[in-house]
Design a protein around this motif. Structure first.
Motif, mmCIF file in Angstrom:
data_model
loop_
_atom_site.group_PDB
_atom_site.id
_atom_site.type_symbol
_atom_site.label_atom_id
_atom_site.label_comp_id
_atom_site.label_asym_id
_atom_site.label_seq_id
_atom_site.Cartn_x
_atom_site.Cartn_y
_atom_site.Cartn_z
ATOM 1 N N ARG A 144 -3.004 0.486 -3.897
ATOM 2 C CA ARG A 144 -2.703 -0.829 -3.332
ATOM 3 C C ARG A 144 -2.302 -1.766 -4.476
ATOM 4 N N ARG B 178 0.864 -1.186 0.000
ATOM 5 C CA ARG B 178 0.000 0.000 0.000
ATOM 6 C C ARG B 178 0.896 1.229 0.000
ATOM 7 N N VAL C 142 -8.495 2.438 -1.463
ATOM 8 C CA VAL C 142 -7.800 2.361 -0.167
ATOM 9 C C VAL C 142 -8.360 3.465 0.731
ATOM 10 N N MET D 228 -5.104 2.219 5.481
ATOM 11 C CA MET D 228 -3.698 2.630 5.384
ATOM 12 C C MET D 228 -3.096 2.781 6.781
#
Ligand SMILES: Cc1cc2nc3c(=O)[nH]c(=O)nc-3n(C[C@H](O)[C@H](O)[C@H](O)COP(=O)(O)OP(=O)(O)OC[C@H]3O[C@@H](n4cnc5c(N)ncnc54)[C@H](O)[C@@H]3O)c2cc1C
Length: 507
Positions: free
Chosen positions: A291, A210, A264, A269
């Motif tokens: 991601r 990520r 995301v 995160m």
């Protein structure tokens, strides 16, 4: 109007393919889902992409290398990179090379001074290699495609198509366009691949990466600079990122089955960053997040009727090893001239089938390479033991040289060596009798014929005749993508005609 080819997706692969098709003399329409806007995730170090030798050669052959080099975030030059510790540490380039590293295998750094730069495959490069932000590369490729007359429509998604009577009717943006061929260059979650029913076998993901541009409540809790390893994974903050908000990047193993189509979120995160850093750092704002995984899949054919796929649409794997873009650019260079000749009815459709035959094995090799790196990233004790052995091997000249050659894409070829060792490989940049170099020719996508045998009538405009300064007796045919299709130490007119007809169709 019926276009010769509609390309879905104006990513790097779609744009290179479209330009190559125009050089081959066909009409091309590119349909791109996204609006024509700049994507910060593709800018600067956030969007950094390593270029390998076949990509650098391709840009060189088409006269794009000066633009690519001037936009590069770093370039290792035409000379072997300096020894470890040689950089001044002022610029990104110095920082990278001066750190003494030339790349990595599953995160294990490869030291520049371990590599045998006198190895014939590396010493014969002469063009160097580098890292460029994907956005900068896209800007260069977009300008080039437009200059060649490619029509590009942004904010138009391909949503369906049907093949009928030698044409493909493409549904896009609420209307229809017709083409003789459709090529899906629409990325890893390709709509074209799905709708055409291409299979996509492979292995499920184990790793999730990520990356995001964020504001943090207490950045001092995190280390900046190099990757920080932990039991759960690893993270890096900052690096080369410009601007006040840092870039955070996490990699975690053992949780690959995520919904990759969902955006995301800040929560996702933050949770990932907390897991890998072992802190309770909070993200107060996320400007942008993305991601990726090590989902590894490859279509078993790249053609179904009048529909083809290229780039990430045809194969996906972990970005470890910096190969995906390079692989896709190779697809585009391979397919462009072939599809153009077939669309113009100069060559039989069987020429397009050599696209899968040549590119699938290269893609499979890259998938093995990236899968090996994913496997070595696992966090169990046995993998840790294996990793320490690999670390030792990469600290040897033979080990480091082997890995660097794989990263650079050295040795990618399309056929077993023929009479002469370079058949099936990229043509070396020979000196010619007129004082020019081989790579000075073929800028407009012509094939190059080398040697003493004159080219028969009828090939004008598609073929350029040249003679090697050091080996004037050798005959060879270099395809428009720069690969040697045929070579002979004692060429005859019949052999040359056969090679031209096989690869370029009728005169
Ligand atoms: C973190 C990271 C680091 C990487 N580093 C490297 C590296 O160092 N070196 C390297 O070689 N590779 C690298 N890669 C891989 C590389 O970015 C990809 O392989 C490359 O972008 C693939 O190009 P593409 O044109 O096939 O697909 P994309 O770049 O995904 O482009 C596809 C395009 O199609 C459009 N599209 C999608 N659906 C539709 C539709 N239905 N209709 C119309 N348009 C559509 C999309 O908007 C997009 O513009 C990295 C990838 C990641 C995630």
């Amino acid at each position: 109007m019926v276009f010769d080819v509609v390309v879905a997706g104006a990513g790097p692969v779609g744009l290179v393919l479209a330009a190559e098709l125009r050089l081959g003399g066909v009409s091309v329409l590119v349909l791109e889902r996204d609006p024509d806007r700049v994507n910060p995730l593709k800018q600067g170090s956030m969007g950094a992409r390593g270029l390998n030798l076949p990509s650098v050669f391709a840009f060189h052959r088409r006269g794009l290398l000066p633009a690519v080099r001037s936009a590069a975030l770093m370039w290792a030059g035409d000379e072997p990179p300096p020894a470890a510790g040689g950089g001044a540490g002022e610029s990104e380039e110095d920082e990278f090379l001066g750190g003494g590293f030339i790349g990595h295998f599953s995160g294990i750094p490869i030291r520049i001074d371990r590599v045998d730069w006198a190895d014939p495959d590396l010493a014969s490069n002469g063009l160097g290699g580098g890292v460029i932000a994907q956005q900068d590369l896209l800007d260069i490729l977009l300008a080039r495609a437009r200059e060649l007359g490619v029509e590009i429509r942004f904010d138009v998604s391909v949503t369906g198509f049907a093949e009928e009577g030698g044409e493909v009717r493409v549904e896009a943006g609420g209307s229809q366009v017709s083409a003789r061929w459709l090529v899906g260059c629409d990325g890893g979650r390709s709509t074209v691949r799905r709708l055409a029913g291409f299979d996509f076998p492979g292995t499920a993901p184990e790793m999730v990466g990520r990356a995001a541009i964020v504001d943090l409540d207490d950045p001092a809790q995190l280390s900046t600079g190099d990757w920080v390893e932990s039991e759960r994974g690893s993270y890096v903050v900052g690096g080369w990122q410009e601007g006040p908000s840092p870039r955070v990047h996490t990699v975690e193993y053992g949780g690959g089955e995520v919904d990759r189509s969902a955006p995301v979120t800040v929560e996702e995160m933050q949770a990932s960053l907390r897991r890998v850093s072992g802190t309770d750092v909070a993200i107060t704002k996320m400007h942008l997040g993305t991601r990726y995984t090590d989902n590894t899949r490859q279509a078993s054919t790249y053609r179904k009727g009048r529909v083809l796929i290229a780039g990430d649409a045809a194969h996906v794997h972990s970005p470890a090893g910096a190969q995906g873009l390079n692989l896709g650019l190779g697809d585009a260079m391979n397919l462009g001239w072939k599809l153009a000749a077939v669309a113009r009815k100069l060559a039989p459709e069987s020429l397009v089938d050599t696209y899968t035959a040549e590119r699938h094995p290269i893609g499979a090799g890259v998938q093995l390479w990236s899968s090996a790196q994913s496997a070595l990233g696992r966090r169990d004790e046995r993998t840790a033991a294996l990793r320490s052995v690999v670390e030792d091997l990469l600290d040897t000249t033979a080990g480091a040289t082997y890995v660097v050659k794989r990263i650079f894409g050295v040795g990618q070829r399309y056929a077993p060596p023929g009479d002469l060792p370079f058949v099936g490989a990229l043509a070396p940049d020979l000196d010619l009798t007129d004082g020019s170099k081989l790579s000075d020719h073929g800028r407009s996508g012509e094939a190059l014929v080398l040697g003493p045998v004159p080219v028969s009538e009828g090939w004008e405009g598609r073929v350029v005749s040249l003679v090697s300064r050091d080996h004037p007796e050798v005959g060879a045919l270099v395809r428009p993508d720069g690969y040697v299709a045929w070579a002979s130490a004692s060429p005859s007119p019949g052999e040359l005609d056969a090679a031209l007809t096989r690869w370029l169709g009728r005169p």
